[in-house]
Motif scaffolding. Structure first.
Motif: not given
Length: 121
Positions: A87-100
């Motif tokens: 259910s994670m959007s690609i926008t949320a995935a990019r944000k997760w990656i930026a945080s990581w």
């Protein structure tokens, strides 16, 4: 017998993975960009609508690489899931990656994307 051997050789060649490399075995990868560069570019990027952004060119190349990597993972990994993001959007995935990446600035985008996938399994 010779037809069976010929058929086996054709099957082997056709079923072998294809790799896009030059004659020296070199290929272009956007996944080797550093997390530090991605974090910097991400911090200068603005979400302007659902899935639309304004940001520097560096962000676009890596952002699309992330989307492509996740798409390839979805297509090539037989895990019974249509979408590794769930259910994670690609926008949320990019944000997760930026945080990581902020926490792992010496890592690459490939490592960050693999960390996301590992986190979602």
């Amino acid at each position: 017998m010779k037809y069976a051997i010929a058929a086996a050789l054709v099957a082997l060649v056709v079923s072998s993975p294809a790799w896009a490399k030059d004659k020296n075995g070199i290929f272009k990868s956007y996944g080797n960009q550093s997390c530090a560069n991605y974090s910097d570019a991400y911090s200068r990027t603005t979400l302007t609508g659902k899935g639309t952004y304004e940001g520097p060119a560096e962000w676009w190349g890596v952002s699309e690489w992330i989307s492509g990597y996740i798409t390839a993972y979805n297509q090539l990994t037989p895990n019974g899931k249509k979408e590794i993001l769930g259910s994670m959007s690609i926008t949320a995935a990019r944000k997760w990656i930026a945080s990581w990446c902020r926490d792992n600035s010496g890592a690459s985008i490939l490592q960050a994307t693999m960390a996301l996938i590992k986190n979602l399994k």
